[in-house]
Design an enzyme around this catalytic site. Structure first.
Site, short mmCIF file in Angstrom:
data_model
loop_
_atom_site.label_atom_id
_atom_site.label_comp_id
_atom_site.label_asym_id
_atom_site.label_seq_id
_atom_site.Cartn_x
_atom_site.Cartn_y
_atom_site.Cartn_z
N GLY A 154 44.86 33.54 56.89
CA GLY A 154 45.08 32.12 56.63
C GLY A 154 44.22 31.53 55.52
O GLY A 154 43.92 30.34 55.54
N ASN A 166 45.28 30.99 52.57
CA ASN A 166 46.15 30.01 51.91
C ASN A 166 46.24 28.71 52.72
O ASN A 166 46.23 27.62 52.15
CB ASN A 166 47.54 30.60 51.66
CG ASN A 166 47.55 31.51 50.44
OD1 ASN A 166 47.54 31.03 49.31
ND2 ASN A 166 47.50 32.81 50.67
N MET A 212 54.44 37.46 58.49
CA MET A 212 54.95 38.82 58.34
C MET A 212 56.25 39.04 59.11
O MET A 212 56.42 40.06 59.78
CB MET A 212 53.89 39.83 58.79
CG MET A 212 52.57 39.69 58.05
SD MET A 212 52.75 39.79 56.27
CE MET A 212 52.99 41.54 56.09
N HIS A 214 53.80 34.97 47.13
CA HIS A 214 53.83 36.43 47.04
C HIS A 214 52.80 36.90 46.01
O HIS A 214 52.70 36.31 44.92
CB HIS A 214 55.24 36.88 46.63
CG HIS A 214 55.35 38.36 46.55
ND1 HIS A 214 55.44 39.16 47.68
CD2 HIS A 214 55.35 39.21 45.50
CE1 HIS A 214 55.51 40.43 47.32
NE2 HIS A 214 55.45 40.48 46.00
N GLN A 268 44.10 32.70 42.58
CA GLN A 268 45.25 32.04 41.94
C GLN A 268 46.29 31.59 42.97
O GLN A 268 46.96 30.57 42.77
CB GLN A 268 45.89 32.96 40.89
CG GLN A 268 44.96 33.30 39.75
CD GLN A 268 44.30 32.07 39.15
OE1 GLN A 268 44.95 31.07 38.88
NE2 GLN A 268 42.98 32.13 38.95
#
Ligand code: GRF
Length: 222
Positions: A15, A17, A93, A112, A176
């Site tokens: 997690g 992100n 997933m 991705h 990024q």
């Protein structure tokens, strides 16, 4: 859509992100709120991050369902119950089906760790290293029924160095990812995004003219 935009974050793992979205919201850089975090794994560290921030969490265990569609049906119930407007897959997933996509048309995003359409599927970093590319990156895209395939919203390029391992490249890519996901969701929150077939049109976007990343970046060849 309402302001702030109500997000549902789906994850299965650490997690980071999710954390980037939380941090951007707290810093006032993302006009959204996280209405619910849903995991298909009860031990996902992302759930711990969500609870630490006081966010609503739900666990929906895929083995409890007879089919992917039935699993997605339960996800839709949970997301609707929390008033979710935009679904962000963040290390989730599971393959999603038309059941989720029809409930949130053009409102499901994925991130991705490669420059799609290169290196879809698992282990984007490993695939990039094995192929020997010198530039890879990250992609935020709308989800359709094919894996890592839908219209592309944001991409960011990342150099691959000759001494990279999967782990060192992963760290560079994740930095990024965390920027790109915030940017992508903020563009949607601002109502600036329209899908036109495979292309995503972003109003008011001023790309830096001829921005180039070259790798290796050799000024003087000798
Ligand atoms: C990210 O690398 C993302 O690109 C992929 O799954 C990973 C999730 O990482 N889809 P985290 O759980 O957000 O740290």
């Amino acid at each position: 859509m309402t302001k702030p935009l109500a997000l549902g974050v789906l994850l299965s793992g650490s997690g980071t992100n999710l954390q980037a979205l939380i941090d951007a919201i707290d810093a006032g850089r993302l006009d959204a709120r996280i209405a619910v975090v849903v995991s298909n794994r009860p031990d996902a560290y992302g759930l711990t991050r969500a609870r630490a921030r006081g966010l609503a969490t739900e666990t929906v265990l895929h083995p409890d369902f007879a089919s992917r569609e039935a699993f997605d049906g339960r996800l839709v119930e949970v997301l609707h119950a929390h008033g979710v407007e935009l679904v962000a897959l963040a290390g989730f997933m599971r393959l999603v089906t038309h059941v989720l996509l029809n409930a949130f048309p053009e409102r499901v995003l994925n991130i991705h760790p490669a420059l799609l359409p290169a290196f879809p599927g698992l282990h984007g970093e490993r695939q990039a290293l094995a192929h020997g590319v010198r530039i890879t990156g990250v992609t935020v895209h709308f989800v359709d029924e094919q894996t890592d395939h839908g219209p592309i919203l944001v991409q960011a390029a990342v150099p691959v160095f000759s001494d990279d391992t999967e782990e060192t490249l992963h760290v560079r890519i994740q930095r990024q990812e965390h920027r790109a996901y915030v940017q992508a969701i903020q563009l949607i929150a601002e109502g600036r995004v329209q899908i036109d077939g495979r292309r995503v049109v972003i109003s008011g976007a001023r790309p830096r003219a001829e921005a180039v990343l070259t790798n290796p970046d050799i000024d003087d060849p000798r």
